[in-house]
Write a protein that holds these residues in place. Structure first.
Motif, PDB file in Angstrom:
ATOM      1  N   SER A 191      -6.131 -10.448  -0.268  1.00 54.48           N
ATOM      2  CA  SER A 191      -6.902 -10.137  -1.480  1.00 54.48           C
ATOM      3  C   SER A 191      -7.346  -8.679  -1.490  1.00 54.48           C
ATOM      4  O   SER A 191      -7.732  -8.148  -2.541  1.00 54.48           O
ATOM      5  N   LEU A 192      -7.292  -8.035  -0.320  1.00 58.13           N
ATOM      6  CA  LEU A 192      -7.608  -6.606  -0.236  1.00 58.13           C
ATOM      7  C   LEU A 192      -6.357  -5.738  -0.310  1.00 58.13           C
ATOM      8  O   LEU A 192      -6.435  -4.519  -0.158  1.00 58.13           O
ATOM      9  N   SER A 193      -5.201  -6.381  -0.513  1.00 61.48           N
ATOM     10  CA  SER A 193      -3.941  -5.637  -0.474  1.00 61.48           C
ATOM     11  C   SER A 193      -3.830  -4.607  -1.595  1.00 61.48           C
ATOM     12  O   SER A 193      -3.082  -3.623  -1.466  1.00 61.48           O
ATOM     13  N   LYS A 194      -4.544  -4.821  -2.698  1.00 60.90           N
ATOM     14  CA  LYS A 194      -4.489  -3.848  -3.790  1.00 60.90           C
ATOM     15  C   LYS A 194      -5.012  -2.488  -3.341  1.00 60.90           C
ATOM     16  O   LYS A 194      -4.566  -1.454  -3.846  1.00 60.90           O
ATOM     17  N   VAL A 195      -5.949  -2.514  -2.369  1.00 60.88           N
ATOM     18  CA  VAL A 195      -6.460  -1.244  -1.852  1.00 60.88           C
ATOM     19  C   VAL A 195      -5.352  -0.493  -1.121  1.00 60.88           C
ATOM     20  O   VAL A 195      -5.193   0.728  -1.275  1.00 60.88           O
ATOM     21  N   ALA A 196      -4.567  -1.231  -0.308  1.00 61.35           N
ATOM     22  CA  ALA A 196      -3.447  -0.598   0.405  1.00 61.35           C
ATOM     23  C   ALA A 196      -2.420  -0.050  -0.575  1.00 61.35           C
ATOM     24  O   ALA A 196      -1.859   1.039  -0.364  1.00 61.35           O
ATOM     25  N   GLU A 197      -2.181  -0.776  -1.668  1.00 56.52           N
ATOM     26  CA  GLU A 197      -1.230  -0.306  -2.672  1.00 56.52           C
ATOM     27  C   GLU A 197      -1.757   0.934  -3.375  1.00 56.52           C
ATOM     28  O   GLU A 197      -1.011   1.874  -3.654  1.00 56.52           O
ATOM     29  N   GLU A 198      -3.059   0.941  -3.655  1.00 56.54           N
ATOM     30  CA  GLU A 198      -3.656   2.102  -4.302  1.00 56.54           C
ATOM     31  C   GLU A 198      -3.650   3.319  -3.387  1.00 56.54           C
ATOM     32  O   GLU A 198      -3.505   4.457  -3.852  1.00 56.54           O
ATOM     33  N   LYS A 199      -3.785   3.081  -2.083  1.00 56.08           N
ATOM     34  CA  LYS A 199      -3.704   4.206  -1.138  1.00 56.08           C
ATOM     35  C   LYS A 199      -2.301   4.807  -1.135  1.00 56.08           C
ATOM     36  O   LYS A 199      -2.138   6.029  -1.050  1.00 56.08           O
ATOM     37  N   ARG A 200      -1.284   3.956  -1.225  1.00 59.68           N
ATOM     38  CA  ARG A 200       0.096   4.442  -1.195  1.00 59.68           C
ATOM     39  C   ARG A 200       0.447   5.228  -2.454  1.00 59.68           C
ATOM     40  O   ARG A 200       1.129   6.261  -2.398  1.00 59.68           O
ATOM     41  N   THR A 201      -0.038   4.737  -3.607  1.00 58.70           N
ATOM     42  CA  THR A 201       0.300   5.397  -4.873  1.00 58.70           C
ATOM     43  C   THR A 201      -0.603   6.590  -5.182  1.00 58.70           C
ATOM     44  O   THR A 201      -0.330   7.351  -6.110  1.00 58.70           O
ATOM     45  N   LEU A 276      -6.276   1.069   9.197  1.00 60.79           N
ATOM     46  CA  LEU A 276      -5.228   1.387  10.163  1.00 60.79           C
ATOM     47  C   LEU A 276      -3.865   1.598   9.510  1.00 60.79           C
ATOM     48  O   LEU A 276      -3.040   2.346  10.037  1.00 60.79           O
ATOM     49  N   VAL A 277      -3.617   0.908   8.381  1.00 61.54           N
ATOM     50  CA  VAL A 277      -2.295   0.990   7.759  1.00 61.54           C
ATOM     51  C   VAL A 277      -2.265   2.084   6.704  1.00 61.54           C
ATOM     52  O   VAL A 277      -3.298   2.513   6.198  1.00 61.54           O
ATOM     53  N   LYS A 278      -1.037   2.505   6.359  1.00 63.97           N
ATOM     54  CA  LYS A 278      -0.852   3.538   5.354  1.00 63.97           C
ATOM     55  C   LYS A 278      -0.188   3.023   4.082  1.00 63.97           C
ATOM     56  O   LYS A 278      -0.126   3.744   3.092  1.00 63.97           O
ATOM     57  N   SER A 279       0.332   1.787   4.130  1.00 61.16           N
ATOM     58  CA  SER A 279       1.023   1.257   2.957  1.00 61.16           C
ATOM     59  C   SER A 279       0.890  -0.251   2.922  1.00 61.16           C
ATOM     60  O   SER A 279       0.505  -0.896   3.909  1.00 61.16           O
ATOM     61  N   LEU A 280       1.224  -0.831   1.781  1.00 58.55           N
ATOM     62  CA  LEU A 280       1.175  -2.279   1.609  1.00 58.55           C
ATOM     63  C   LEU A 280       2.193  -2.968   2.504  1.00 58.55           C
ATOM     64  O   LEU A 280       1.943  -4.061   3.020  1.00 58.55           O
ATOM     65  N   GLU A 281       3.342  -2.343   2.714  1.00 59.35           N
ATOM     66  CA  GLU A 281       4.374  -2.934   3.565  1.00 59.35           C
ATOM     67  C   GLU A 281       3.890  -3.076   5.005  1.00 59.35           C
ATOM     68  O   GLU A 281       4.159  -4.098   5.659  1.00 59.35           O
ATOM     69  N   GLN A 282       3.174  -2.081   5.488  1.00 59.11           N
ATOM     70  CA  GLN A 282       2.624  -2.168   6.841  1.00 59.11           C
ATOM     71  C   GLN A 282       1.591  -3.288   6.947  1.00 59.11           C
ATOM     72  O   GLN A 282       1.546  -4.012   7.947  1.00 59.11           O
ATOM     73  N   LEU A 283       0.780  -3.440   5.911  1.00 59.73           N
ATOM     74  CA  LEU A 283      -0.216  -4.509   5.912  1.00 59.73           C
ATOM     75  C   LEU A 283       0.457  -5.874   5.903  1.00 59.73           C
ATOM     76  O   LEU A 283       0.049  -6.792   6.640  1.00 59.73           O
ATOM     77  N   ASN A 284       1.496  -6.022   5.072  1.00 54.74           N
ATOM     78  CA  ASN A 284       2.219  -7.300   5.001  1.00 54.74           C
ATOM     79  C   ASN A 284       2.872  -7.661   6.333  1.00 54.74           C
ATOM     80  O   ASN A 284       3.010  -8.841   6.667  1.00 54.74           O
ATOM     81  N   ALA A 285       3.280  -6.660   7.082  1.00 58.77           N
ATOM     82  CA  ALA A 285       3.896  -6.918   8.384  1.00 58.77           C
ATOM     83  C   ALA A 285       2.852  -7.213   9.456  1.00 58.77           C
ATOM     84  O   ALA A 285       3.105  -8.000  10.379  1.00 58.77           O
ATOM     85  N   LEU A 286       1.683  -6.608   9.330  1.00 62.72           N
ATOM     86  CA  LEU A 286       0.656  -6.729  10.361  1.00 62.72           C
ATOM     87  C   LEU A 286      -0.148  -8.016  10.252  1.00 62.72           C
ATOM     88  O   LEU A 286      -0.514  -8.623  11.275  1.00 62.72           O
ATOM     89  N   VAL A 287      -0.421  -8.463   9.023  1.00 62.01           N
ATOM     90  CA  VAL A 287      -1.287  -9.632   8.826  1.00 62.01           C
ATOM     91  C   VAL A 287      -0.746 -10.894   9.488  1.00 62.01           C
ATOM     92  O   VAL A 287      -1.494 -11.599  10.183  1.00 62.01           O
TER      93      VAL A 287
END
Length: 366
Positions: A191-201, A276-287
């Motif tokens: 549910s916090l993944s939008k933050v990771a996406e916003e960081k990437r964009t 710790l992550v820089k992108s949504l893909e990293q978060l999806n792999a780490l979770v």
């Protein structure tokens, strides 16, 4: 803060698949592992060594079946081996005059409990045999059993955790608690993944520079994540408590407090991962790696009491799942508030530390 929170709710309304899938997975796993109906006895096939007389077999079988938690059923060796090999039963037992053997094909939490129970029966039997040999009285055991019927002194034993029909371990509740808090990790952090996406964009940087205060920005995202996780856990507990007769305890206030503390700790962990992550893909792999590891080490899949590896036990001391399971199982067993204060306090401490470090990392990367 309010606008950020409402924006997340609108996103949930447009994309509810993630939350619904976690709810569905929780129900499927709890039904598959714990079952729909009431939890019954553990069935243990027993075959006897040829050296045991029929009278000894009947006596031992009667002693083993004195427990309300286990049902020992007599069978032959070939049938028992076939049942274990095919997976029809998790384990079987070979009974001998002075010892026993457990036949297993895979690890099972009930096997440890049954082994402890049988060991106690055999220890008592051997003590009586030694006393009988020392006294030289062939009717010693019969006299002891007759005396115990009208014993002058009775002893009632209880544990700090309270009593339980399954010897302190309720398999249905364990799977309910374990699978619920396990899948809630996915819901909360994703549910916090939008933050990771916003960081990437780069949207996150523009929002930071907007008139919206940073504090309100963080609270809006964290409050939404907390609400989703809290409601998911409470909803699942309510459905199984009132819909499928799962007895998770009567202290609903303490259950809610435990869910609040656990959800806060996982939300804080999510903030740490975002830092710790820089992108949504990293978060999806780490979770998935983090959630499965915490569930395994923290006792969501099997009782933490069955783990003997000191390294894993040490790691479990810093895992929120460990304390969430401990508190929930304690509530179901009727523990007092003082007994639950420690795991709940540790959850809050873990949450505060993860939140502080996570926000620090987020600020540095912006």
């Amino acid at each position: 803060m309010k606008s950020i929170f409402l924006l997340q709710l609108q996103r949930l309304r447009r994309e509810p698949l993630m939350v619904l899938s976690m709810l569905g997975m929780t129900f499927i796993f709890v039904f598959f592992l714990g079952g729909f109906g009431t939890y019954g006895q553990v069935d243990v096939p027993v075959y006897f060594d040829q050296s045991m007389k029929e009278k000894e077999q009947d006596s031992l079988l009667a002693q083993l079946n004195e427990s309300d938690s286990y049902m020992f059923t007599e069978t032959d060796q070939k049938t028992a081996e076939k049942q274990v090999a095919l997976g029809d039963v998790a384990f079987a037992m070979k009974a001998m005059p002075d010892n026993y053997r457990m036949l297993t094909a895979a690890d099972d939490p009930n096997q440890v409990l049954v082994d402890q129970y049988v060991k106690q029966i055999y220890a008592e039997k051997l003590r009586l045999q030694e006393a009988e040999q020392a006294s030289g009285n062939g009717d010693f055991r019969d006299q002891v059993e007759a005396a115990l019927v009208n014993a002058p002194i009775t002893l009632t034993a209880s544990t700090a955790e309270g009593e339980s029909s399954a010897g302190g371990y309720d398999q249905r509740n364990h799977f309910l608690f374990g699978m619920t808090i396990f899948f809630s990790i996915y819901t909360i952090i994703f549910s916090l993944s939008k933050v990771a996406e916003e960081k990437r964009t780069g949207t996150w940087n523009r929002v930071i520079l907007s008139p919206v205060k940073k504090l309100h920005l963080y609270i809006g995202h964290l409050a939404y994540s907390f609400m989703i996780g809290f409601l998911q856990i409470v909803f699942i507990f309510s459905v199984f408590q009132y819909g499928f007769d799962y007895d998770i305890g009567d202290n609903y206030g303490m259950i809610l407090v435990t869910v609040v503390c656990y959800t806060f700790a996982v939300v804080a962990l999510g903030m740490l991962l975002l830092g710790l992550v820089k992108s949504l893909e990293q978060l999806n792999a780490l979770v998935p790696i983090i959630s499965v590891s915490m569930a395994m080490i923290g006792g969501a899949y099997w009782p933490i009491e069955t783990v003997s590896n000191n390294i894993l036990l040490s790691i479990s001391k810093v895992v929120p799942v460990t304390y969430g399971m401990e508190a929930l199982k304690g509530i179901s067993l009727g523990q007092s508030m003082s007994a639950l204060a420690q795991p709940l306090a540790i959850l809050v401490v873990i949450g505060v530390l993860c939140m502080g470090v996570g926000i620090n990392l987020m600020e540095r990367k912006v």
